[in-house]
Scaffold this motif. Structure first.
Motif: not given
Length: 162
Positions: A137-138, A140-147
């Motif tokens: 989950s982290l 996925v959340a990190n990838d979304k934040l970077e995007e």
């Protein structure tokens, strides 16, 4: 332990009377699968979702440690308990280092002690699963934040030099 929880336990031992005794002792608390060899144990692992593996150390052809070590690449998640009627410090060391053994218990086992150790092993299994899920989950959340940050930098909402 929650009575709704189904704990799948695999017990591997070449002595049929030990397999029978184990199943008789623990069939009410756990879903017990038995195997009388390492080969049969692997077959069970391939067809069932096992949480805890309990294996005898002294078996013909393959020792318990060899069995546990051999399944790590394909089945890394089950928690491992090694049973033996013999005390051999080298076997204990190998069990920990090679077989990733959680507990080393001497035969003959005491039902209550083994039951508690299986329950604790299952708790560890669930904690590791929870940790894996949280890490996923982290990520996925990190990838979304970077995007989002890349998008904000590209459209000028955020100044990367600031």
């Amino acid at each position: 332990m929650n009575s709704d929880t189904s704990v799948n336990v695999l017990y591997v031992d070449d002595e049929v009377h030990n397999l029978t005794a184990f199943k008789a002792s623990f069939r009410r608390q756990f879903n017990v699968f038995t195997a009388n060899s390492a080969v049969e144990g692997r077959t069970v692992l391939e067809s069932e979702h096992i949480h805890v593996i309990v294996t005898d150390q002294r078996m013909p052809v393959t020792t318990g440690i060899e069995f546990l070590e051999s399944i790590i690449p394909d089945f890394p998640d089950p928690i491992r308990i090694l049973l033996t009627g013999y005390t051999d410090i080298n076997a204990v060391i190998d069990a920990i280092n090679k077989g990733q053994v959680y507990r080393y218990i001497q035969k003959p086992w005491m039902d209550e002690d083994l039951r508690i150790n299986i329950e604790k092993a299952y708790e560890l299994f669930m904690l590791r699963k929870e940790n894996k899920d949280l890490i996923a989950s982290l990520i996925v959340a990190n990838d979304k934040l970077e995007e989002l940050l890349r998008g904000a930098i590209e459209n000028g909402t955020i100044d990367p030099e600031a």
